[in-house]
Design an enzyme around this catalytic site. Structure first.
Site, PDB file in Angstrom:
ATOM      1  N   SER A   9      18.652  11.642 -25.940  1.00  0.00           N
ATOM      2  CA  SER A   9      18.213  10.278 -26.208  1.00  0.00           C
ATOM      3  C   SER A   9      19.433   9.395 -26.481  1.00  0.00           C
ATOM      4  O   SER A   9      20.328   9.782 -27.236  1.00  0.00           O
ATOM      5  CB  SER A   9      17.286  10.230 -27.418  1.00  0.00           C
ATOM      6  OG  SER A   9      17.059   8.885 -27.816  1.00  0.00           O
ATOM      7  N   ASN A  33      15.764  12.408 -19.174  1.00  0.00           N
ATOM      8  CA  ASN A  33      15.479  11.426 -20.212  1.00  0.00           C
ATOM      9  C   ASN A  33      15.721  10.020 -19.647  1.00  0.00           C
ATOM     10  O   ASN A  33      15.906   9.850 -18.446  1.00  0.00           O
ATOM     11  CB  ASN A  33      16.384  11.687 -21.421  1.00  0.00           C
ATOM     12  CG  ASN A  33      15.720  11.334 -22.742  1.00  0.00           C
ATOM     13  OD1 ASN A  33      15.027  10.329 -22.848  1.00  0.00           O
ATOM     14  ND2 ASN A  33      15.936  12.167 -23.750  1.00  0.00           N
ATOM     15  N   ASN A  93      13.625   1.106 -24.267  1.00  0.00           N
ATOM     16  CA  ASN A  93      13.284   1.374 -25.665  1.00  0.00           C
ATOM     17  C   ASN A  93      14.543   1.786 -26.426  1.00  0.00           C
ATOM     18  O   ASN A  93      15.438   2.424 -25.882  1.00  0.00           O
ATOM     19  CB  ASN A  93      12.200   2.457 -25.760  1.00  0.00           C
ATOM     20  CG  ASN A  93      12.778   3.859 -25.884  1.00  0.00           C
ATOM     21  OD1 ASN A  93      13.157   4.297 -26.972  1.00  0.00           O
ATOM     22  ND2 ASN A  93      12.859   4.562 -24.754  1.00  0.00           N
ATOM     23  N   ASN A 123      15.908  18.133 -27.593  1.00  0.00           N
ATOM     24  CA  ASN A 123      16.301  16.795 -27.154  1.00  0.00           C
ATOM     25  C   ASN A 123      17.669  16.451 -27.738  1.00  0.00           C
ATOM     26  O   ASN A 123      17.797  16.192 -28.934  1.00  0.00           O
ATOM     27  CB  ASN A 123      15.257  15.762 -27.586  1.00  0.00           C
ATOM     28  CG  ASN A 123      15.514  14.384 -26.992  1.00  0.00           C
ATOM     29  OD1 ASN A 123      16.542  14.145 -26.356  1.00  0.00           O
ATOM     30  ND2 ASN A 123      14.586  13.469 -27.204  1.00  0.00           N
ATOM     31  N   MET A 167      13.846   3.073 -29.758  1.00  0.00           N
ATOM     32  CA  MET A 167      12.982   3.418 -30.882  1.00  0.00           C
ATOM     33  C   MET A 167      13.746   4.165 -31.976  1.00  0.00           C
ATOM     34  O   MET A 167      13.555   3.896 -33.158  1.00  0.00           O
ATOM     35  CB  MET A 167      11.801   4.266 -30.400  1.00  0.00           C
ATOM     36  CG  MET A 167      10.963   3.620 -29.290  1.00  0.00           C
ATOM     37  SD  MET A 167      10.222   2.045 -29.751  1.00  0.00           S
ATOM     38  CE  MET A 167       8.971   2.590 -30.900  1.00  0.00           C
ATOM     39  N   LYS A 170      16.186  19.111 -22.584  1.00  0.00           N
ATOM     40  CA  LYS A 170      15.988  17.818 -21.917  1.00  0.00           C
ATOM     41  C   LYS A 170      17.335  17.132 -21.764  1.00  0.00           C
ATOM     42  O   LYS A 170      18.059  16.949 -22.737  1.00  0.00           O
ATOM     43  CB  LYS A 170      15.025  16.924 -22.696  1.00  0.00           C
ATOM     44  CG  LYS A 170      14.623  15.666 -21.920  1.00  0.00           C
ATOM     45  CD  LYS A 170      13.400  15.007 -22.514  1.00  0.00           C
ATOM     46  CE  LYS A 170      12.893  13.880 -21.628  1.00  0.00           C
ATOM     47  NZ  LYS A 170      11.629  13.296 -22.122  1.00  0.00           N
ATOM     48  N   ALA A 198       7.308  13.410 -23.516  1.00  0.00           N
ATOM     49  CA  ALA A 198       7.562  13.140 -24.931  1.00  0.00           C
ATOM     50  C   ALA A 198       7.823  11.653 -25.135  1.00  0.00           C
ATOM     51  O   ALA A 198       8.304  10.956 -24.251  1.00  0.00           O
ATOM     52  CB  ALA A 198       8.758  13.947 -25.407  1.00  0.00           C
ATOM     53  N   ASN A 253      19.349   6.694 -28.192  1.00  0.00           N
ATOM     54  CA  ASN A 253      19.018   5.791 -29.294  1.00  0.00           C
ATOM     55  C   ASN A 253      19.306   6.340 -30.685  1.00  0.00           C
ATOM     56  O   ASN A 253      19.006   5.693 -31.679  1.00  0.00           O
ATOM     57  CB  ASN A 253      17.546   5.389 -29.196  1.00  0.00           C
ATOM     58  CG  ASN A 253      17.244   4.689 -27.889  1.00  0.00           C
ATOM     59  OD1 ASN A 253      18.009   3.835 -27.453  1.00  0.00           O
ATOM     60  ND2 ASN A 253      16.158   5.078 -27.247  1.00  0.00           N
ATOM     61  N   THR A 254      19.858   7.544 -30.765  1.00  0.00           N
ATOM     62  CA  THR A 254      20.339   8.096 -32.024  1.00  0.00           C
ATOM     63  C   THR A 254      21.852   8.221 -31.925  1.00  0.00           C
ATOM     64  O   THR A 254      22.356   8.876 -31.017  1.00  0.00           O
ATOM     65  CB  THR A 254      19.713   9.476 -32.308  1.00  0.00           C
ATOM     66  OG1 THR A 254      18.299   9.335 -32.466  1.00  0.00           O
ATOM     67  CG2 THR A 254      20.298  10.098 -33.569  1.00  0.00           C
ATOM     68  N   PHE A 275      13.871   7.750 -32.534  1.00  0.00           N
ATOM     69  CA  PHE A 275      13.160   8.902 -33.094  1.00  0.00           C
ATOM     70  C   PHE A 275      12.305   8.505 -34.300  1.00  0.00           C
ATOM     71  O   PHE A 275      12.293   9.194 -35.332  1.00  0.00           O
ATOM     72  CB  PHE A 275      14.139  10.014 -33.517  1.00  0.00           C
ATOM     73  CG  PHE A 275      14.759  10.794 -32.388  1.00  0.00           C
ATOM     74  CD1 PHE A 275      14.395  10.590 -31.071  1.00  0.00           C
ATOM     75  CD2 PHE A 275      15.726  11.759 -32.657  1.00  0.00           C
ATOM     76  CE1 PHE A 275      14.979  11.323 -30.043  1.00  0.00           C
ATOM     77  CE2 PHE A 275      16.313  12.492 -31.633  1.00  0.00           C
ATOM     78  CZ  PHE A 275      15.936  12.273 -30.321  1.00  0.00           C
TER      79      PHE A 275
END
Length: 337
Positions: A179, A246, A116, A176, A118, A217, A67, A181-182, A120
């Site tokens: 991550s 991840n 990264n 998920n 990013m 994940k 992903a 990044n959130t 989402f």
């Protein structure tokens, strides 16, 4: 040719711009008559011995796309021509969102890695569904997450929405919650909220005439106690399996000047840790559930190491960028050898 000519040229430009350029180029060449079959002839390895049956699904080979590469389901058909056995799209959220401000993607060439943040970025699950309706024969995983503006206490509603929207168009789901990044997303990995989220999705899933596998994940930064909790949660909720892992927030041993950038680190520095997590889960659970191994696979030997540690399937992302499409064929050929 890729590593000596194409990669050095692409690496002269901003990585996010290159990502979009390459997507456009791949789509363009696949419109030329005869090119898709030519690419399949070069990269695909067809052999019954590569087939795997995992969580009730039949994979033509055990090498997939992780992903994050095809977030919006724009390239899954073309990617399958490069020899992948399956493609995982997403992470998709209920509403479209732009993600974090640019610049948010960084190469660490000295470490063969990527950072990264990013956030989402995606066009929303409903937009992706319209493209998935055109899927011909690609086995698809749907990676789902929550919108940035959704508070954690309401996050379950976002996962339900994405699950319902994708159900008819994917073969398996990935939740998920790992991550980095959130904001506050990883708090959903704690035992109580994670059990509630997975039980809710499983309740919906079991009401379906033909339920779909749901996987979780996880982050590579979990402690052994937290990983033990994950094993308990998987067995308690009855989900189909785990994707390990991840990206990491760790920065140990990095040399590149970009090492101080915030975000999730992927690539070679993650190879050993992701394999450790796979081995821990497999051994401590008595291999009671399937595992998809991802993180730092840059060579056929990296993939085989993860399979021997307990993974049933593997996925590529950063290794695919650094090594090129020939890596997929090389892994499948090595497995046959």
């Amino acid at each position: 040719m890729y590593k000596s000519l194409i990669r050095p040229l692409l690496f002269k430009f901003d990585p996010e711009d290159v990502h979009h350029f390459v997507f456009g180029a791949i789509r363009f060449i696949h419109r030329i008559p005869g090119v898709p079959s030519l690419i399949r002839g070069i990269f695909q390895v067809e052999d019954k011995r590569l087939e795997r049956e995992v969580f009730g699904l039949k994979f033509k080979n055990p090498v997939g796309v992780a992903a994050g590469f095809d977030k919006d389901a724009k390239l899954f058909q073309e990617l399958s021509n490069y020899g992948f056995g399956f493609v995982e799209i997403g992470t998709l959220t209920p509403k479209p969102q732009p993600g974090n401000p640019r610049k948010r993607l960084f190469r660490l060439k000295a470490d063969q890695a990527i950072i990264n943040r990013m956030g989402f970025n995606n066009g929303g699950v409903d937009e992706a569904v319209e493209r998935l309706k055109k899927n011909k024969n690609v086995l698809i995983g749907g990676n789902i997450g929550k919108n940035k503006v959704t508070p954690n206490e309401e996050a379950v509603n976002d996962y339900i929405y994405a699950y319902n929207a994708l159900f008819d168009y994917v073969d398996y789901f990935v939740v998920n919650v790992s991550s980095p990044n959130t904001p506050n997303l990883r708090a959903l990995q704690d035992k109580e909220p994670l059990t509630h989220l997975l039980n809710t999705l499983q309740t919906l899933n079991k009401k379906k005439e033909a339920p779909k596998p749901i996987l979780l994940k996880i982050a590579p930064d979990l402690t052994d106690d937290q990983l033990t909790d994950i094993i308990d949660i998987v067995n308690t909720t009855g989900i189909a399996g785990v994707i390990a892992t991840n990206t990491t927030i760790g920065r140990d041993g990095l040399k590149d000047a970009n090492k101080e950038e915030t975000g999730g680190l992927s690539g070679k520095p993650l190879t050993a840790r992701s394999t450790e997590v796979i081995r821990f889960l497999a051994e401590k659970s008595g291999k009671s559930f399937p595992i998809i191994g991802v993180g730092g696979i840059h060579t056929p030997e990296d993939a085989i190491e993860k399979l021997e540690a307990g993974a049933d399937l593997v996925q590529l992302y950063t290794g695919f960028i650094y090594e090129g499409p020939a890596l997929v064929k090389a892994i499948n050929k090595k497995l046959l050898d």
